[in-house]
Write a protein that holds these residues in place. Structure first.
Motif, mmCIF file in Angstrom:
data_model
loop_
_atom_site.group_PDB
_atom_site.id
_atom_site.type_symbol
_atom_site.label_atom_id
_atom_site.label_comp_id
_atom_site.label_asym_id
_atom_site.label_seq_id
_atom_site.Cartn_x
_atom_site.Cartn_y
_atom_site.Cartn_z
ATOM 1 N N ALA A 36 16.548 -2.916 39.001
ATOM 2 C CA ALA A 36 15.043 -2.594 39.916
ATOM 3 C C ALA A 36 14.143 -1.342 39.386
ATOM 4 C CB ALA A 36 15.829 -2.715 41.044
ATOM 5 N N VAL A 37 12.866 -1.449 39.421
ATOM 6 C CA VAL A 37 12.585 -0.382 39.382
ATOM 7 C C VAL A 37 11.765 0.865 39.910
ATOM 8 C CG1 VAL A 37 9.756 -0.067 39.176
ATOM 9 C CG2 VAL A 37 10.488 -2.542 39.271
ATOM 10 N N ALA A 38 12.714 0.452 41.599
ATOM 11 C CA ALA A 38 13.034 2.164 42.150
ATOM 12 C C ALA A 38 13.731 2.592 41.693
ATOM 13 C CB ALA A 38 13.028 1.234 43.441
ATOM 14 N N MET A 39 15.431 2.091 40.830
ATOM 15 C CA MET A 39 16.144 2.638 39.934
ATOM 16 C C MET A 39 15.504 3.519 38.789
ATOM 17 S SD MET A 39 18.262 2.768 41.979
ATOM 18 C CE MET A 39 20.062 3.478 41.039
ATOM 19 N N ILE A 40 14.668 2.600 38.077
ATOM 20 C CA ILE A 40 14.104 2.941 36.660
ATOM 21 C C ILE A 40 13.325 4.226 37.271
ATOM 22 C CG2 ILE A 40 11.866 2.706 34.870
ATOM 23 C CD1 ILE A 40 13.039 -0.288 35.711
ATOM 24 N N LEU A 41 12.080 3.736 38.578
ATOM 25 C CA LEU A 41 11.407 5.638 38.749
ATOM 26 C C LEU A 41 12.670 6.668 39.632
ATOM 27 C CD1 LEU A 41 8.709 6.885 39.317
ATOM 28 C CD2 LEU A 41 9.130 5.756 41.946
ATOM 29 N N SER A 42 13.715 6.605 39.840
ATOM 30 C CA SER A 42 14.949 7.591 40.129
ATOM 31 C C SER A 42 14.989 8.105 39.135
ATOM 32 C CB SER A 42 15.307 7.524 41.494
ATOM 33 O OG SER A 42 16.334 6.475 40.512
ATOM 34 N N ARG A 43 14.972 7.562 38.084
ATOM 35 C CA ARG A 43 16.368 7.947 36.225
ATOM 36 C C ARG A 43 13.996 9.271 35.923
ATOM 37 N NH1 ARG A 43 18.605 3.886 33.043
ATOM 38 N NH2 ARG A 43 15.998 2.969 33.591
ATOM 39 N N TYR A 44 13.701 8.512 35.911
ATOM 40 C CA TYR A 44 11.891 9.278 35.190
ATOM 41 C C TYR A 44 12.054 10.209 36.283
ATOM 42 C CZ TYR A 44 10.262 5.877 32.082
ATOM 43 O OH TYR A 44 9.916 5.282 31.102
ATOM 44 N N GLN A 45 12.407 10.194 36.961
ATOM 45 C CA GLN A 45 11.956 11.438 38.191
ATOM 46 C C GLN A 45 13.375 12.552 38.441
ATOM 47 O OE1 GLN A 45 11.190 9.785 42.191
ATOM 48 N NE2 GLN A 45 9.258 9.907 41.904
ATOM 49 N N ARG A 46 14.453 12.029 38.321
ATOM 50 C CA ARG A 46 15.442 12.854 38.040
ATOM 51 C C ARG A 46 15.223 13.982 35.880
ATOM 52 N NH1 ARG A 46 18.269 9.055 39.474
ATOM 53 N NH2 ARG A 46 19.092 8.454 37.668
ATOM 54 N N ARG A 47 14.251 12.805 35.262
ATOM 55 C CA ARG A 47 14.906 13.463 34.354
ATOM 56 C C ARG A 47 13.641 14.183 33.738
ATOM 57 N NH1 ARG A 47 15.701 8.203 30.330
ATOM 58 N NH2 ARG A 47 17.808 8.349 30.357
ATOM 59 N N ARG A 48 13.107 14.003 34.685
ATOM 60 C CA ARG A 48 11.315 15.347 34.427
ATOM 61 C C ARG A 48 11.425 16.016 35.491
ATOM 62 N NH1 ARG A 48 8.141 14.642 30.114
ATOM 63 N NH2 ARG A 48 8.449 12.330 29.331
ATOM 64 N N ASN A 49 12.281 15.979 36.433
ATOM 65 C CA ASN A 49 12.412 17.217 37.903
ATOM 66 C C ASN A 49 11.327 16.869 38.540
ATOM 67 O OD1 ASN A 49 13.291 18.225 39.643
ATOM 68 N ND2 ASN A 49 12.840 20.168 38.453
ATOM 69 N N CYS A 50 10.368 16.037 38.631
ATOM 70 C CA CYS A 50 9.223 15.724 39.121
ATOM 71 C C CYS A 50 9.408 14.762 40.657
ATOM 72 C CB CYS A 50 7.803 14.920 38.600
ATOM 73 S SG CYS A 50 8.144 13.512 37.771
ATOM 74 N N GLN A 51 8.172 15.485 41.467
ATOM 75 C CA GLN A 51 8.305 14.652 42.656
ATOM 76 C C GLN A 51 6.447 14.713 42.766
ATOM 77 O OE1 GLN A 51 10.960 13.805 44.165
ATOM 78 N NE2 GLN A 51 12.741 15.085 43.751
ATOM 79 N N VAL A 52 6.449 13.428 44.137
ATOM 80 C CA VAL A 52 5.451 12.487 44.276
ATOM 81 C C VAL A 52 4.829 13.606 45.247
ATOM 82 C CG1 VAL A 52 4.191 10.746 44.653
ATOM 83 C CG2 VAL A 52 6.254 10.784 43.492
ATOM 84 N N PRO A 53 3.692 14.128 45.178
ATOM 85 C CA PRO A 53 3.307 15.031 45.975
ATOM 86 C C PRO A 53 2.074 14.447 46.839
ATOM 87 C CG PRO A 53 1.974 15.859 43.837
ATOM 88 C CD PRO A 53 3.234 14.464 43.945
ATOM 89 N N VAL A 54 1.452 14.588 48.422
ATOM 90 C CA VAL A 54 0.526 13.795 48.881
ATOM 91 C C VAL A 54 -0.823 14.553 47.907
ATOM 92 C CG1 VAL A 54 -0.379 12.936 50.636
ATOM 93 C CG2 VAL A 54 1.723 12.982 49.850
ATOM 94 N N THR A 55 -1.364 14.262 47.499
ATOM 95 C CA THR A 55 -3.424 15.150 46.935
ATOM 96 C C THR A 55 -3.319 14.568 48.104
ATOM 97 O OG1 THR A 55 -3.705 13.531 45.438
ATOM 98 C CG2 THR A 55 -2.065 15.391 44.440
ATOM 99 N N ALA A 56 -4.959 15.502 47.729
ATOM 100 C CA ALA A 56 -6.246 15.708 48.752
ATOM 101 C C ALA A 56 -7.181 14.191 48.407
ATOM 102 C CB ALA A 56 -7.115 16.581 48.611
ATOM 103 N N THR A 57 -6.719 14.256 47.127
ATOM 104 C CA THR A 57 -7.524 12.799 47.017
ATOM 105 C C THR A 57 -6.903 11.489 47.161
ATOM 106 O OG1 THR A 57 -8.128 13.778 44.236
ATOM 107 C CG2 THR A 57 -8.520 11.232 44.457
ATOM 108 N N ASP A 58 -5.517 11.359 47.591
ATOM 109 C CA ASP A 58 -4.855 10.415 47.788
ATOM 110 C C ASP A 58 -4.989 9.863 49.426
ATOM 111 O OD1 ASP A 58 -3.570 9.598 45.566
ATOM 112 O OD2 ASP A 58 -1.328 11.416 46.433
ATOM 113 N N VAL A 59 -5.021 10.986 50.176
ATOM 114 C CA VAL A 59 -6.044 10.782 51.318
ATOM 115 C C VAL A 59 -7.468 10.848 51.692
ATOM 116 C CG1 VAL A 59 -6.456 12.803 53.430
ATOM 117 C CG2 VAL A 59 -4.033 12.821 52.568
ATOM 118 N N TYR A 60 -8.212 11.276 51.084
ATOM 119 C CA TYR A 60 -9.360 10.743 51.377
ATOM 120 C C TYR A 60 -9.217 8.680 50.284
ATOM 121 C CZ TYR A 60 -14.300 9.920 49.770
ATOM 122 O OH TYR A 60 -15.690 9.810 49.584
#
Length: 82
Positions: free
Chosen positions: A9-33
């Motif tokens: 599943a793509v969600a599992m692939i995404l979580s593996r990428y995030q664990r390996r790179r230790n990155c979380q998805v921030p909500v940026t000002a551009t996203d809010v805009y």
């Protein structure tokens, strides 16, 4: 380049990428805009957490544009089966 197994599943692939790179998805000002502009214009566009995560990985240059499109297409097929 590693190949993606069709059974993952793509969600599992995404979580593996995030664990390996230790990155979380921030909500940026551009996203809010972008969300505000879409809402004001009457569009009903809302990305789920997996889609936001994939876009974030692309912005951080963890995945390529081709991989982003492939994973987004697979994710859409997973959540909207026809």
């Amino acid at each position: 380049m590693k190949t993606i197994k069709p059974t993952q599943a793509v969600a599992m692939i995404l979580s593996r990428y995030q664990r390996r790179r230790n990155c979380q998805v921030p909500v940026t000002a551009t996203d809010v805009y972008a969300d505000t502009v879409a809402h004001v214009s009457g569009d009903d566009v809302d990305l789920d957490p997996v889609e936001r995560g994939l876009v974030h990985l692309k912005r951080q240059k963890v995945i390529s544009g081709r991989r982003l499109v492939t994973l987004l297409a697979r994710h859409l097929r997973e959540i909207r089966p026809e």
